[in-house]
Structures are given as C-alpha cells and as structure tokens.
Design an enzyme around this catalytic site. Structure first.
Site, PDB file in Angstrom:
ATOM      1  N   CYS A 121       0.822  -1.223   0.000  1.00 19.88           N
ATOM      2  CA  CYS A 121       0.000   0.000   0.000  1.00 19.88           C
ATOM      3  C   CYS A 121       0.849   1.263   0.000  1.00 19.88           C
ATOM      4  O   CYS A 121       0.353   2.338  -0.325  1.00 19.88           O
ATOM      5  CB  CYS A 121      -0.939   0.001   1.198  1.00 19.88           C
ATOM      6  SG  CYS A 121      -2.030  -1.425   1.199  1.00 19.88           S
ATOM      7  N   HIS A 270      -3.986   7.103   1.415  1.00 18.02           N
ATOM      8  CA  HIS A 270      -4.211   5.756   0.901  1.00 18.02           C
ATOM      9  C   HIS A 270      -5.610   5.291   1.304  1.00 18.02           C
ATOM     10  O   HIS A 270      -6.048   5.508   2.439  1.00 18.02           O
ATOM     11  CB  HIS A 270      -3.144   4.816   1.473  1.00 18.02           C
ATOM     12  CG  HIS A 270      -3.463   3.369   1.258  1.00 18.02           C
ATOM     13  ND1 HIS A 270      -3.720   2.851   0.012  1.00 18.02           N
ATOM     14  CD2 HIS A 270      -3.579   2.329   2.134  1.00 18.02           C
ATOM     15  CE1 HIS A 270      -3.980   1.556   0.126  1.00 18.02           C
ATOM     16  NE2 HIS A 270      -3.910   1.223   1.395  1.00 18.02           N
ATOM     17  N   ASN A 300     -10.104  -0.986  -1.673  1.00 22.98           N
ATOM     18  CA  ASN A 300      -8.658  -0.761  -1.520  1.00 22.98           C
ATOM     19  C   ASN A 300      -7.945  -1.327  -2.748  1.00 22.98           C
ATOM     20  O   ASN A 300      -7.907  -2.542  -2.940  1.00 22.98           O
ATOM     21  CB  ASN A 300      -8.185  -1.457  -0.236  1.00 22.98           C
ATOM     22  CG  ASN A 300      -6.708  -1.227   0.059  1.00 22.98           C
ATOM     23  OD1 ASN A 300      -5.975  -0.725  -0.780  1.00 22.98           O
ATOM     24  ND2 ASN A 300      -6.289  -1.613   1.248  1.00 22.98           N
TER      25      ASN A 300
END
Ligand code: ACO
Length: 343
Positions: A121, A270, A300
C-alpha cells in the site's frame, strides 16, 4: 538541480462493478453491505475479467498519464511499477508494461529501465520518492510511476476469506514525474518501515527456506494450504499502526517543511479504510472537504489508490495548479510514507 513535478496523471478501473451485495449473492459470502460499509466505508469495487493481467490494467492508466503530460512513451527515461499483485512471480510487471507501451518496437526502440516496487500500500509513495530523486539528480527527465493491482484473482472469495476479500478491488493509477526549472513540484518525501510486523499482513504463497518451496503431491504438482494461498491479516493491529504511522508521517512532513495542516489544500490518503482516514483527519484537525476519498467506489486498490485519487481529483477540477497537496499511506511490511507536492 531541477525540481520534480507531476506532469500528468492517469487511471483505469475495469468496468465490472461488484457491490457489497454481490459478494453475498454472486459469491455466496456470509456478509452484509451494512457490515462492510460501517467498518470500512466501501460500497462497491471493480473486478477485472479473466485474462486481464496487472500490466494490462496499468497500460491505459500509463497512456493517459503520458498523454496528459504532453509526452509520448518514447520520452520516458524510466518506469517504476508498484504492485503486490504482479502478473507473475517474475519478471516484474514493469517489463511487461514497457513492451505494451511499444517502447521496444521499431527503429526508435527505447529500452528504458523498468523497476518493480514491492511495497504494497506504500508502493506508490516509495516509487514517487524514487522517481523524484532520479529526476532531481538529473539521471532522468521523465519517469513513469504506476500503481496497479489485480487483486480479485487472489482473494479468497468465500466466507472463510471474507475479512480480507471484502476490502480489495482492482485498478491502476499512474503519474509522470518530470524535471522543471519552475518553482513547483515534490517538496519532500518521507518513508519508513517496521519489519517487526512483517507477518501481520502477508501472503506467503511459497516458503523459499524449504525444498520444495511449495509442497508437492506424488505427481509433482504444487499444493498450497489456504493459510498460505490467501493474504492473512490481523485487521485490528493494522488499523492501530496505520493510524499512528499516518499521523506521524504527516506531522513529520509538516515539521520538516515548516508548514501546518492549514497550508495544505488537499489531503490524499491511501484508501484502505474510510474509518482509518477519518480518524487520522479528526486527530490532525483536517476539515472533511479537504480530505479526498473514493474508497466507497473502488475499495482498496493498494498501490493504485493515491494515483487514482489524484487523477480523479484533477479530472473533476478539485485539484488545480498551484495547490499544495499532501499524500500519506501505510501498508504491509509495515511500510508508510508521506509526500508534499506543490501542484
Ligand atoms: N462480513 C461480515 N462479518 C465479517 C466480515 C464481513 N465481510 N469480515 C469479518 N467478519 C466477522 C469476523 O469473522 C468476526 O466474526 P466472529 O466474531 O464471529 O469471529 C467479526 O466479524 C469481527 O471480526 P474482526 O476482524 O474482529 O472485525 P473488525 O471490527 O476488526 O473489522 C476490519 C475488520 C474491517 C478488517 C478492520 O479490522 C480493519 O479495517 N482493519 C484495518 C485493516 C486494513 O485496512 N487492511 C487493508 C490492508 S492494509 C492497508 O491497506 C493499510
């Protein structure tokens, strides 16, 4: 020394929308849309079709960013490809993308270096930091930075895997980082890692310490236990560390640049969990209208979240030339990062 600025943004998400309800009705997962929305904010995500790879998702995003930078692929000096779902164990997806962009074709073939970045990530922010350094050092004029993931093929889309499977979606985002003599661009980047927690969020399909690295059956076929096949996560621990590290990264960025949160026009976090981001924003005192979110629509997408957010914000007119923006991320490793850019 030149400045490094983001000269173009691009994104691509596959057309197929998978709602929270579809996880239940199509895949038979014991879940509810309310459970997922309450804990994560996610309402739907995109899944790519069979036959589409990570570099395929990256290609339209990369082309979009290159075109918006006013460039053609042959102007690139380097490709950085951030992903945790590469097309294959090796080679890296950056090499596949380089060929797909046509860089290896014809008399003017340009065999630019292609580097895969494996920082989950935080992969986009690690890549942005590396690209900035390459540009500022004078080694490159234009670096393509891509974050792309095809998660859907590697999710345990059953009730057993619901905690992880309900979070992730497919997509790709890209930026071109270019040299400029103008007073703008990436003002700083700060990255970190804490390997003590490397196993808290991981997908250990193989174990290279063992011979064979994947257990074999009598006929020599690989056998992977579900606990190794699919990503494993201690969600509560990830949540706690994400909040701490994201706040720390942002505060450090502000301190080192001698700015405050009020100097920052837009915050691009994020997109792992809307609750994580809202908590971080509350702690720092960021007004909701300055926090950009799209996790509701895409889930995500790991390395792709921040470049997709940037591209969408630019297309909608929210992100404009002259704004000061902060990007912050956290992920498996644990790894984290922040960057501040004068757009
Ligand atoms: N639908 C319904 N029930 C579910 C689901 C689901 N999709 N997923 C888990 N549950 C159940 C569990 O099985 C468990 O049931 P049990 O009590 O009978 O065993 C119960 O819900 C509670 O499970 P927890 O895992 O304790 O739920 P929690 O409240 O911690 O929420 C979540 C889980 C949403 C993953 C949360 O921990 C979280 O968001 N953590 C952050 C993790 C994250 O964002 N990871 C992304 C990757 S890292 C990154 O990008 C930063």
């Amino acid at each position: 020394m030149p400045n490094a600025y983001i000269s173009g943004t691009g994104f691509h998400v596959p057309p197929r929308v998978v709602t929270n309800d579809a996880l239940r009705t199509e895949y038979g997962i014991d879940t509810t849309s309310d459970w997922i929305i309450q804990r994560t904010g996610i309402e739907e995500r995109r899944f790519a079709e069979e036959g589409v790879g990570t570099a395929d998702l990256a290609l339209p995003a990369a082309r979009d960013a290159i075109e918006r930078a006013g460039l053609r692929p042959h102007d690139l000096d380097m490709i950085l490809f951030a992903t945790l779902s590469p097309d294959h164990a090796f080679p890296g997806s950056g090499c596949y993308l380089q060929a797909k962009l046509g860089l290896c074709d014809g008399n003017d073939a340009k065999f630019v270096p292609a580097l895969d970045v494996r920082n989950q990530c935080s992969g986009f922010l690690y890549s942005l930091g590396a690209a900035t350094s390459m540009v500022k050092s004078g080694a490159c004029k234009h670096v393509l930075v891509v974050g792309a993931e095809k998660h859907s093929a590697a999710l345990d889309l059953t009730t057993r895997g619901r905690t992880v499977a309900s979070l992730f979606g497919d997509g790709a985002g890209a930026v071109v980082v270019s040299a400029t003599e103008e007073d703008r661009g990436v003002r700083g980047w700060w990255l970190g890692a804490d390997g003590r927690h490397a196993s808290v969020l991981s997908q250990k399909v193989w174990d290279i310490k063992k011979r064979n690295f994947i257990p074999l059956d009598e006929e020599g076929r690989g056998l992977v236990e579900p606990s190794h096949m699919w990503a494993q996560m201690d969600g509560k621990l990830v949540f706690r560390h994400a909040v701490e590290r994201m706040i720390g990264a942002l505060m450090r960025a502000c301190m080192e640049l001698s700015i405050t949160r009020d100097d920052i026009d837009l915050f691009f976090f994020h997109q792992a969990n809307l609750r994580i981001n809202q908590y971080v924003a509350d702690q720092i005192g960021i007004p909701p209208e300055r926090l950009v979110s799209n996790i509701q629509r895409y889930g995500n997408t790991t390395a792709a979240t921040i470049p997709i957010l940037l591209a969408e914000a630019e297309r909608s007119g929210k992100l404009e030339r002259g704004m000061k923006v902060a990007m912050v991320g956290f992920g498996s490793g644990f790894t984290w990062g922040a960057a501040v850019v004068d757009w």
